[in-house]
Design a protein around this motif. Structure first.
Motif, short mmCIF file in Angstrom:
data_model
loop_
_atom_site.label_atom_id
_atom_site.label_comp_id
_atom_site.label_asym_id
_atom_site.label_seq_id
_atom_site.Cartn_x
_atom_site.Cartn_y
_atom_site.Cartn_z
N LYS A 1 0.87 -1.18 0.00
CA LYS A 1 0.00 0.00 0.00
C LYS A 1 0.90 1.22 0.00
N SER A 2 0.36 2.37 -0.36
CA SER A 2 1.18 3.57 -0.44
C SER A 2 0.61 4.72 0.38
N ASP A 3 1.52 5.48 1.00
CA ASP A 3 1.18 6.73 1.70
C ASP A 3 1.94 7.87 1.04
N LYS A 4 1.35 9.07 1.16
CA LYS A 4 2.00 10.24 0.56
C LYS A 4 2.33 11.26 1.65
N TYR A 5 3.52 11.87 1.54
CA TYR A 5 3.98 12.88 2.49
C TYR A 5 4.39 14.11 1.70
N LEU A 6 3.78 15.26 2.01
CA LEU A 6 4.06 16.48 1.26
C LEU A 6 4.67 17.53 2.19
N GLY B 1 5.26 3.17 11.62
CA GLY B 1 4.19 3.99 11.02
C GLY B 1 3.99 3.75 9.54
N ALA B 2 5.01 3.23 8.88
CA ALA B 2 4.88 2.96 7.44
C ALA B 2 5.16 1.48 7.16
N LEU B 3 4.89 0.65 8.16
CA LEU B 3 5.21 -0.78 8.06
C LEU B 3 4.65 -1.41 6.78
N TYR B 4 5.49 -2.10 6.04
CA TYR B 4 5.17 -2.78 4.78
C TYR B 4 4.81 -1.82 3.64
N LYS B 5 4.83 -0.51 3.91
CA LYS B 5 4.27 0.42 2.93
C LYS B 5 5.30 1.08 2.03
N SER B 6 4.79 1.63 0.94
CA SER B 6 5.60 2.45 0.05
C SER B 6 5.32 3.91 0.41
N MET B 7 6.38 4.68 0.69
CA MET B 7 6.20 6.10 1.02
C MET B 7 6.52 6.91 -0.24
N GLU B 8 5.65 7.86 -0.57
CA GLU B 8 5.97 8.79 -1.66
C GLU B 8 6.10 10.17 -1.03
N VAL B 9 7.26 10.80 -1.24
CA VAL B 9 7.53 12.09 -0.61
C VAL B 9 7.67 13.16 -1.69
N GLY B 10 6.96 14.26 -1.51
CA GLY B 10 7.02 15.34 -2.50
C GLY B 10 6.63 16.67 -1.89
N GLY B 11 6.25 17.60 -2.77
CA GLY B 11 5.92 18.96 -2.33
C GLY B 11 7.03 19.92 -2.74
N ASN B 12 6.73 21.22 -2.74
CA ASN B 12 7.72 22.17 -3.27
C ASN B 12 8.98 22.25 -2.42
N ALA B 13 8.91 21.91 -1.14
CA ALA B 13 10.12 21.92 -0.31
C ALA B 13 11.09 20.83 -0.78
N ILE B 14 10.55 19.69 -1.19
CA ILE B 14 11.40 18.57 -1.64
C ILE B 14 12.03 18.91 -2.98
N GLU B 15 11.25 19.60 -3.83
CA GLU B 15 11.78 19.97 -5.16
C GLU B 15 13.01 20.86 -5.05
N THR B 16 13.07 21.70 -4.01
CA THR B 16 14.22 22.60 -3.86
C THR B 16 15.43 21.90 -3.23
N LEU B 17 15.23 20.71 -2.67
CA LEU B 17 16.34 20.06 -1.95
C LEU B 17 17.37 19.45 -2.89
N PRO B 18 18.67 19.55 -2.55
CA PRO B 18 19.67 18.82 -3.31
C PRO B 18 19.46 17.31 -3.18
N LEU B 19 20.05 16.55 -4.10
CA LEU B 19 19.86 15.09 -4.08
C LEU B 19 20.39 14.48 -2.78
N SER B 20 21.46 15.05 -2.23
CA SER B 20 22.03 14.48 -1.01
C SER B 20 20.99 14.45 0.11
N ASP B 21 20.18 15.53 0.22
CA ASP B 21 19.13 15.56 1.25
C ASP B 21 18.03 14.55 0.95
N ARG B 22 17.71 14.43 -0.34
CA ARG B 22 16.68 13.45 -0.71
C ARG B 22 17.16 12.04 -0.40
N MET B 23 18.46 11.81 -0.56
CA MET B 23 19.02 10.48 -0.26
C MET B 23 18.90 10.18 1.24
#
Lengths: 417, 166
Positions: free
Chosen positions: A156-161, A187-209
């Motif tokens: 199952k999937s949850d979304k975090y913005l 809190g996300a046991l067995y789940k797929s987390m999708e993380v997004g939103g404009n704050a994530i778009e501005t982050l360098p890849l190192s932070d996303r990692m």
């Protein structure tokens, strides 16, 4: 109803529609193992009596190399021997290597839309580049060596913005700690987390990692961040072979959607003994014995730059040891070029070559009974970095550096006026 | 598959470092040796209390942490017949199935106490507490998982069938 990222990955790979909870078998692009999980996999592989799928296997010794002691030397040797016996092209010796997840991304094994498994729980890191990646065990890694595919339960999937502007000295580390503090270690046991939103778009890849890296600390199967131009630029001249990005449908069905105001998140710390024990760094004030900067969570060049910015012209406090471990040879080289290593040395920090080392209580900085560390790593379980009566506080690289300077857990905004 | 034994109770979030401490995990690949140290930081006498066939019963998120399958293997080699918990961390869940350690997700695991005599039917997910004369339902495992368990693990399943049969 559209598909989430995870549903789409398995739909595309099985060629039919899939439902969360369903067990499917799917083709895997790469399978990675390290010097701790590799040896049991090699044993299981020999039982299977198969030829390995050479181009899919990546072997990276990192946990106890350079060899810590004789048992670890034997494990590392079994990895080298296995690679040689089967003429595997993707084995990375220590002099060209580093921490496995950093290497998987640096060496172009990870790309959007790929399905990658690794016998290490932090394999989920690659979702920062738009891949579906997840940690597995050794036996099943051996079966992937032989067959190139594996069973999966469609999650199952949850979304975090995250909206708004990320604050000063706040990193991807703080955003993922905010989530884990909120939902807990299951809190996300067995789940797929999708993380997004404009704050994530501005982050360098190192932070996303860092964000994707710690999704396992919330129990997740994987974490996905939509790949953008930063990912394409990172992959240019680095990626092995072609790739096809996979994105969730706009009308995908999510179990839960959570939204955060990124501008309200300060530098955070996870207190012992769970990554969910989250508190603002400014409120902790605990005296430390050791400050550790490194690991697959925060051992990248951007992390070293952030720490060096604070340490430049300052000294590590008397009574504190600071240890800096670049996550890979490339990170190490870049840090030398940028004069960061000199800054660390001038501040009286100890600098070592790449290894997982003390993150898992291996070596190069284990803790004595009663000792306290602030660490840029990902786990603060009982005994994680040494004796069971030692304590680990998880934090971002700037908090680690600021705390090293003051001798107590410190919000970098206090040091860098 | 029918299992019988007494319950050894643990709490929530029992991580893989508790199940088998890091200081042993890397020292040896000898599972029988590792088995003597299972749960040692939580209960130094655990190993000597276990009779072959007994169960570990725990709260939520059992087995969180590392992907190293020494954790389920050490439990299996300690002669525990199955782990019953309110929930499992996913890599532990996979590793348990793939190495042939039966596991049951039971929301009512809290109703079982230390020392209770249990009987478990793995395929139906029925848990009978003989001490309390009570029946509990665990989530039914998919048939393919039961098959892998009965055959001793994923490697054995693949050797026998030449492939994975969903």
């Amino acid at each position: 109803m559209g598909s989430s990222f995870a549903e789409k990955i398995f739909r595309l790979r099985t060629g039919r529609s899939v439902e969360p909870g369903e067990i499917v078998e799917s083709e895997v692009d790469f399978v990675m193992a390290n010097d701790v999980t590799g040896p049991p996999a090699f044993e299981a592989f020999e039982k299977l009596g198969a030829e390995p799928m050479r181009d899919k296997i990546v072997l990276i010794p990192d946990h106890y190399v350079p060899n810590k002691d004789i048992p670890s030397a034997i494990q590392a040797k079994s990895m080298r021997d296995f690679a040689r016996k089967y003429e595997l092209p993707n084995y990375f010796e220590i002099g060209e290597g580093g921490v496995c997840h950093q290497l998987m991304m640096e060496r172009g094994f990870v790309a959007p839309g790929r399905l990658i498994v690794g016998a290490d729980s932090h394999t989920c890191t690659y979702g920062a580049l738009g891949a579906f990646s997840t940690g597995i065990g050794s036996t099943e890694a051996a079966t992937v060596f032989a067959r190139g595919k594996l069973w999966f339960k469609v999650p199952k999937s949850d979304k975090y913005l995250f909206h708004g502007k990320v604050g000063r000295h706040v990193f991807g580390k703080d955003l993922i700690l905010r989530i884990i503090g909120d939902i807990g270690v299951d809190g996300a046991l067995y789940k797929s987390m999708e993380v997004g939103g404009n704050a994530i778009e501005t982050l360098p890849l190192s932070d996303r990692m860092s964000i994707a890296n710690m999704s396992i600390e919330a129990g997740a199967k994987n974490l996905f961040i939509a790949p953008d131009k930063k990912v394409t630029d990172f992959l240019a001249g680095r990626v092995n072979g072609g790739y096809e990005p996979v994105l969730p449908d706009p009308d995908a069905d999510y179990d839960d959607i959570k939204e955060y105001d990124a501008s309200e998140i300060p530098p955070l710390v996870a207190e012992p003994y769970l990554p969910s024990n989250v508190k603002p760094a400014a409120e902790v004030g605990v005296t430390i014995d050791q400050a550790y900067l490194g690991s697959c969570t925060n051992g990248r060049i951007e992390d070293l730059r952030a720490a060096a910015e604070i340490l430049r012209g300052r000294k590590v406090a008397s009574g504190v040891r600071m240890i800096v471990v670049p996550a890979s040879k490339q990170v190490f080289e870049q840090a030398i070029k940028e004069n960061l290593i000199q800054i660390f040395l001038d501040a009286n920090a100890y600098v070592s070559g790449p290894t997982c080392g003390a993150c898992l209580g291996g070596y190069m900085g284990v803790l004595a009974p009663g000792e306290v560390a602030v660490s840029s790593t990902n786990r603060n379980f009982v005994g994680r970095m040494g004796h069971k009566d030692s304590k680990v506080y998880l934090a971002n690289p700037a908090v680690v550096a600021a705390s090293a300077v003051t001798g107590r857990i410190t919000d970098p905004n206090e040091v860098m006026i | 598959m029918n299992l019988k034994g007494k319950a050894h109770k643990f709490g929530d979030s029992i991580n893989t470092d508790y199940i088998i401490s890091g200081k042993y995990k890397f020292k040896t690949l000898d599972m029988d040796e590792l088995a003597t140290h299972v749960m040692e930081d939580l209960d130094p006498d655990f190993c000597s209390k276990v009779t072959a066939g007994d169960f570990i019963v725990a709260g939520k998120n059992f087995g969180l942490g590392s992907s190293r399958e020494q954790a389920p293997l050490a439990i299996k080699h300690a002669k525990i017949s199955a782990v019953i918990a309110r929930s499992f961390a996913r890599i532990f869940f996979r590793n348990a199935i793939n190495t042939g350690l039966p596991i049951l997700i039971c929301r009512d695991a809290d109703r079982i106490d230390e020392g209770d005599e249990l009987e478990v039917d793995l395929s139906s997910g029925l848990i009978i507490n003989r001490t309390k004369e009570e029946e509990l339902k665990a989530e039914k495992l998919p048939p393919i998982m039961i098959r892998i368990l009965e055959e001793g693990g994923l490697a054995e399943h693949l050797i026998r069938h030449g492939g994975f049969e969903v």
